[in-house]
Each structure stands twice: as structure tokens, then as C-alpha cells.
Design a protein around this motif. Structure first.
Motif, short mmCIF file in Angstrom:
data_model
loop_
_atom_site.label_atom_id
_atom_site.label_comp_id
_atom_site.label_asym_id
_atom_site.label_seq_id
_atom_site.Cartn_x
_atom_site.Cartn_y
_atom_site.Cartn_z
N ASP A 107 0.85 -1.20 0.00
CA ASP A 107 0.00 0.00 0.00
C ASP A 107 0.88 1.25 0.00
OD1 ASP A 107 0.88 0.39 2.60
OD2 ASP A 107 -1.06 -0.01 3.54
N ASP A 108 0.28 2.42 0.08
CA ASP A 108 1.03 3.69 0.00
C ASP A 108 2.03 3.85 1.14
OD1 ASP A 108 -0.44 4.23 -2.20
OD2 ASP A 108 -1.84 5.61 -1.20
N HIS A 109 1.87 3.04 2.18
CA HIS A 109 2.77 3.16 3.34
C HIS A 109 3.80 2.04 3.36
CE1 HIS A 109 -0.09 6.14 4.79
NE2 HIS A 109 -1.00 5.32 4.30
N GLY A 110 3.86 1.27 2.27
CA GLY A 110 4.86 0.22 2.18
C GLY A 110 4.48 -1.05 2.92
N VAL A 111 3.22 -1.17 3.31
CA VAL A 111 2.79 -2.39 4.02
C VAL A 111 2.18 -3.36 3.00
CG1 VAL A 111 1.31 -3.32 5.85
CG2 VAL A 111 2.32 -1.03 6.10
N LEU A 112 2.62 -4.62 3.08
CA LEU A 112 2.09 -5.64 2.16
C LEU A 112 0.67 -6.00 2.59
CD1 LEU A 112 2.68 -7.47 -0.27
CD2 LEU A 112 3.65 -9.15 1.30
N ILE A 113 -0.28 -5.78 1.69
CA ILE A 113 -1.69 -6.05 2.02
C ILE A 113 -2.29 -7.03 1.03
CG2 ILE A 113 -2.12 -3.81 3.13
CD1 ILE A 113 -3.57 -3.08 0.39
N HIS A 114 -3.36 -7.69 1.46
CA HIS A 114 -4.13 -8.56 0.57
C HIS A 114 -5.34 -7.75 0.11
CE1 HIS A 114 -2.39 -12.32 2.83
NE2 HIS A 114 -1.46 -11.59 2.25
N ASN B 200 -12.51 -2.02 3.89
CA ASN B 200 -12.13 -0.69 4.34
C ASN B 200 -10.73 -0.77 4.97
OD1 ASN B 200 -12.06 1.82 5.40
ND2 ASN B 200 -14.12 1.75 6.28
N PHE B 201 -9.73 -0.29 4.21
CA PHE B 201 -8.33 -0.35 4.69
C PHE B 201 -8.02 0.92 5.49
CE2 PHE B 201 -8.39 -3.16 1.06
CZ PHE B 201 -7.53 -4.17 1.42
N GLU B 202 -7.29 0.75 6.58
CA GLU B 202 -6.85 1.93 7.37
C GLU B 202 -5.39 1.74 7.72
OE1 GLU B 202 -9.24 2.63 10.96
OE2 GLU B 202 -10.97 1.87 9.82
N HIS B 203 -4.63 2.80 7.52
CA HIS B 203 -3.22 2.76 7.96
C HIS B 203 -3.11 3.55 9.26
CE1 HIS B 203 1.06 2.23 7.71
NE2 HIS B 203 1.16 3.47 8.14
N LEU B 204 -2.40 2.98 10.23
CA LEU B 204 -2.30 3.63 11.54
C LEU B 204 -0.83 3.83 11.89
CD1 LEU B 204 -4.84 1.14 13.09
CD2 LEU B 204 -5.35 3.52 12.55
N THR C 283 7.63 -2.72 9.91
CA THR C 283 7.44 -1.34 9.42
C THR C 283 6.97 -0.50 10.62
OG1 THR C 283 5.16 -1.90 8.84
CG2 THR C 283 6.74 -1.87 7.03
N PRO C 284 7.20 0.82 10.57
CA PRO C 284 6.81 1.64 11.73
C PRO C 284 5.29 1.70 11.93
CG PRO C 284 7.83 2.99 9.99
CD PRO C 284 7.95 1.58 9.56
N GLY C 285 4.53 1.73 10.83
CA GLY C 285 3.07 1.79 10.94
C GLY C 285 2.45 0.43 10.64
N THR C 286 1.12 0.40 10.69
CA THR C 286 0.45 -0.87 10.43
C THR C 286 -0.83 -0.63 9.61
OG1 THR C 286 -0.30 -2.93 11.49
CG2 THR C 286 -0.98 -0.89 12.55
N THR C 287 -1.24 -1.63 8.83
CA THR C 287 -2.47 -1.48 8.04
C THR C 287 -3.45 -2.57 8.43
OG1 THR C 287 -1.23 -0.48 6.21
CG2 THR C 287 -3.41 -1.36 5.69
N ILE C 288 -4.69 -2.15 8.63
CA ILE C 288 -5.75 -3.10 8.97
C ILE C 288 -6.84 -3.04 7.92
CG2 ILE C 288 -5.34 -2.98 11.47
CD1 ILE C 288 -7.81 -1.11 11.63
N VAL C 289 -7.67 -4.08 7.86
CA VAL C 289 -8.82 -4.03 6.95
C VAL C 289 -10.06 -4.52 7.69
CG1 VAL C 289 -8.44 -6.34 5.92
CG2 VAL C 289 -9.65 -4.59 4.62
N LYS C 290 -11.15 -3.78 7.46
CA LYS C 290 -12.46 -4.19 8.00
C LYS C 290 -13.28 -4.71 6.83
CE LYS C 290 -12.42 -0.72 11.62
NZ LYS C 290 -12.65 0.69 11.93
N GLU C 291 -13.99 -5.82 7.04
CA GLU C 291 -14.79 -6.42 5.97
C GLU C 291 -16.28 -6.17 6.20
OE1 GLU C 291 -13.61 -10.53 4.93
OE2 GLU C 291 -11.76 -10.11 6.02
#
Ligand code: FAD
Ligand code: UDP
Length: 384
Positions: free
Chosen positions: A46-53, A269-273, A306-314
Motif C-alpha cells: 500500500d502507499d505506506h509500504g505495508v504488504l496487504i491482501h 475498508n483499509f486503514e493505515h495507523l 514497518t513503523p506503521g500498520t495497516t488493517i482491513v475491515k470487511e
């Protein structure tokens, strides 16, 4: 020009393309309407360099050595064992519901007596689908079954499918059976791992063959015609005399002649924190709270630092072919009524000798990744 045209670059299409190209030296064209390969297993940064599905969390697990070894040709593996918690009555407990969940949610003496009864009746380590457990004639175990049904299954299933557990195929809730055990893992398969560089790289390696061509961003309906009366096929206005392997929607291939099959869609719904970790396990299910079913945090799966984290809500939603936000058919809906319609399509398909239907959408089956790889390998043996 091509021996075989394959619609769909997910696992069904990619395995068959790879096998036919490398083992039978066939010239293959793979068409996909998305702008990338990998189907629903596609992952990316994603835009923050976190590998997402991109299309929801994908955890590979299998007991099938053949499948594990086959995929192992295209990737190194990173061991990963999936664990899920569900928020029930303010507590996060293991799902599938197990003896640890039981002890967290019920008073000690009741939990102890239920544990003894479960072990006596079924045996330690046994998995019991919730709909079976509810049929039980023992009063105390029936209380437990109803408790689990209400707390874990009813509301989650209503969100996910818009239905009651008993109104969809028992196979669906049977995927998450009550586990009479203290093993908190979601799966017990022998091989549990994820591709070390992600899923998309596996697909790149599979499809990067001299005699495989890719046509992305292309809906097959725009380039391919099938005459239902004669069985003749046309690709880009010229007659096509090769094989078609189709992994898209079976009703779409046959112009919905027996009516549209229903599917369930999802909004992600992806969120980067800006924090290192959001939750204690990869996935937390919310059966009874919120409109989404679960939150997944990808770094637990990929073990990326990575310093941040990405989550997804379904957020489950109705599928709508005409709405760009709802037009991905993630799940066929498995009911008796739909099965009858599906059988008409499958029957109709039999007359087209040069067409093979394979995949979650084309066969309308709840295939996991290992199932579909196994199925595609089997189809390869059958058609060659
Ligand atoms: P797909 O991956 O769906 O590929 C079909 C391809 O066909 C798509 O790329 C699509 O764009 C293309 N296509 C469709 N129509 C057309 C058209 N008209 N023209 C051109 N191209 C077309 N499995 C697991 O083992 N573990 C998991 O944790 C897991 N999690 C999942 C989570 C979610 C939310 C979902 C939906 C599925 C999950 N799965 C999981 C299942 C996994 O995604 C499937 O097993 C796998 O994707 C099936 O591969 P396939 O090739 O049949 O279908
Ligand atoms: N399920 C549920 N509560 C949960 C987890 C699952 O009711 O906490 C039911 C629900 O009907 C779901 C099915 O079990 O659709 C299968 O769950 P699984 O996790 O296998 O679904 P998937 O990962 O395919 O979305």
C-alpha cells in the motif's frame, strides 16, 4: 495462434496456464478483466509500504503434499499459523470455539462439567459442526450448543450472508466447527505457510513463460463469442478452434439463460495507523458488534517490520453487477434453490466439448486456495 484461451488469472487459471505451457508446450492466452494477475489472492504494497491482501486476508493451509510441493516450485515459504479471536460479551476468545473459549465465557464449574461431557461424548481433539451439536439430546450440551450458536454464529452469519446458519449449506458453518481441544489455531493442516515474497510473486513466476501471453483489463465478453447452438467460438472476430478454460462466472458465460446466480460481495475498508501494532492477533471477529465481520492486521501474517500498520475491515454486502462498488462476486451463495439453478448450467455446459469450467466462480464451489490448486492439477491430468 493460441491452443488454449484461459479466462481468469487466479489460481485456477494460472495453474492450468503454467501446466499446459510448460508440460505440453501449448501456446496460452490468459485474459483477465482486472489490471493484475492473481485473482482474489492478489497482494501488493500500500502507499505506506505495508504488504496487504487487496481482496481480503489469504492464509494458505493444506494437508495436500502434492499441492504444497507444486507451489513450492514458485516460492519459498514463511511459516505462519493463523489464530482468530472473537469479541464475545466483552471478551476476546478463540474461534473456532474451543475448550479455552468455553472456560473464558462460562463459570468455572459449569465449564468443567461441559468439558467433561464434550470429551466423553465426542472425544478430545474432535471437531463438531455447530448445526450438528445443536441436534444433541443432552440438556446441558444443548444449552452449550445454543449458547455458541447465538454468540458466535447467528449474527455473524446474518452479516456475512444475510441468512440464518440453517438456511445456507451446512458446509459453510461447518468450516468453523466447535473444536474439543485447547489448540487455538484456526486450522490444523500439516502445511501452514505463506509465500515469503507474497502471493502475487507466485503468480508472476507461474505465468512468466515464453508461451504464455496475458491480456489484462479485458472482459472476455468483449473479445470472445460463443455460439450456444453450434458451439463455435470466436476470438477477436476470428474463429477459435482451440480449448477454452473458463474460471469466471458460469452464468455470465452462458448469458444468464437460466437466470442469474446469486453471489455475496464485500467492501474492504483499509486503514493505515501510525502505530506498530493494532491488535494482539491477526484477525478479530465481531459476531455481535458493528456492521463489519472482522478486522485483520496484515503484519501478523507477513511478519513485515514497518513503523506503521495497516488493517482491513470487511463489510459484507449484496452483489450488484451494475454497481462498481458491489460488483465483485466474492462468494457464491450456497442454498438448495441456487444449487438447482447451478445444476442446469453445469448440465448445459456438458455439450461444449472444448470448454472446461474450473474455479470458485465457474464451478460455484467454496474452494480454498489449496482446493483450487488441487482441482486445477486434476483438470490438467483429465484434459491432457
Ligand atoms: P479467482 O481468484 O476469483 O479468479 C478468477 C479470475 O477471473 C479473477 O481474476 C477475475 O477478475 C477473472 N474474471 C472473472 N470474470 C471475468 C470476465 N468476465 N472477464 C475476464 N476475467 C474475468 N482461501 C484460502 O485458502 N485461505 C484463505 O484465507 C482465504 N481467504 C479468502 C478470503 C476472501 C475474502 C475470499 C473471497 C476468498 C478467500 N479464499 C481463501 C479463497 C480463495 O480466494 C480462492 O480459493 C481462490 O481465489 C480461487 O481461485 P479462482 O481462480 O477459482 O478464482
Ligand atoms: N462464522 C461465524 N462466526 C465466526 C466465524 C465464522 O458465524 O466467528 C460462520 C460464517 O457463516 C462464515 C462461515 O462460518 O461465513 C465460514 O467462516 P470462514 O472463516 O471459513 O469464512 P471465510 O474466511 O471464507 O470468509
Amino acid at each position: 495462434m493460441f491452443d488454449t484461451i484461459i479466462v481468469g488469472a487466479g489460481f485456477a487459471g494460472a495453474v492450468l496456464a503454467e501446466r499446459l505451457a510448460t508440460q505440453k508446450q501449448q501456446r496460452i492466452l490468459v485474459i483477465d478483466k482486472r489490471q493484475h494477475i492473481g485473482g482474489n489472492c492478489y497482494d501488493c504494497f500500500d502507499d505506506h509500504g505495508v504488504l496487504i491482501h487487496q481482496y481480503g486476508p489469504h492464509l494458505f493451509h493444506t494437508d495436500n503434499k502434492k499441492v504444497f510441493d507444486y507451489l513450492g516450485q514458485f516460492t519459498e515459504w514463511l511459516t505462519y499459523q493463523h489464530e482468530v479471536l472473537a469479541l464475545i460479551d466483552g471478551q476476546k476468545v478463540p474461534v473456532p470455539f474451543n475448550l479455552n473459549s468455553l472456560h473464558s465465557l462460562l463459570p468455572k464449574s459449569l465449564a468443567e462439567s461441559l468439558e467433561l461431557k464434550l470429551i466423553e461424548r465426542f472425544g478430545y481433539g474432535v471437531k463438531v459442526p455447530i448445526l450438528e451439536l445443536r441436534e444433541i439430546d443432552d440438556k446441558e450440551l444443548k444449552f452449550l450448543a445454543d449458547f455458541i450458536y447465538e454468540k458466535i454464529f447467528v449474527n455473524y452469519t446474518a452479516k456475512q450472508w444475510g441468512k440464518k446458519p440453517e438456511d445456507i449449506s451446512a458446509e459453510v458453518t461447518g468450516r468453523v466447527p466447535v473444536h474439543i481441544s485447547r489448540d487455538n489455531r484456526y486450522f490444523q493442516d500439516k502445511y501452514q505457510a505463506i509465500p515469503a515474497q507474497g502471493y502475487t510473486q507466485v503468480f508472476q513466476k507461474m505465468l512468466n513463460q515464453r508461451n504464455i501471453s496475458l491480456m489484462l483489463n479485458t472482459d472476455f465478453k468483449d473479445v470472445f463469442k460463443l455460439d450456444f447452438d453450434t458451439g463455435k467460438m470466436q476470438f477477436m472476430q476470428s474463429e477459435f478452434k482451440g480449448q477454452l478454460i473458463f474460471t469466471g462466472l458460469i452464468d455470465e458465460l452462458f448469458a444468464s439463460r437460466f437466470g442469474e446466480l446469486p453471489y455475496r460481495s464485500l467492501a474492504f475498508n483499509f486503514e493505515h495507523l501510525p502505530i506498530e501494532q493494532f491488535q494482539q492477533k491477526t484477525t478479530i471477529n465481531y459476531p455481535n458488534d458493528y456492521d463489519f465481520t472482522r478486522i485483520t492486521e496484515f503484519k501478523h501474517i507477513t511478519q513485515q517490520i514497518t513503523p506503521g500498520t495497516t488493517i482491513v475491515k470487511e463489510f459484507p454486502q449484496d452483489f450488484d453487477r451494475n454497481d462498481p462498488n458491489k460488483n465483485i462476486p466474492y462468494y457464491p451463495i450456497f442454498t438448495d434453490e441456487n444449487k438447482q439453478k447451478l445444476d442446469r448450467y453445469l448440465d448445459f455446459a456438458k455439450q461444449f466439448e472444448n470448454i472446461t469450467l474450473v474455479g470458485r466462480l465457474a464451478e460455484n464451489r467454496y474452494y480454498d486456495m489449496d482446493d483450487i490448486v488441487a482441482r486445477a492439477l486434476q483438470v490438467f491430468d483429465e484434459i491432457t
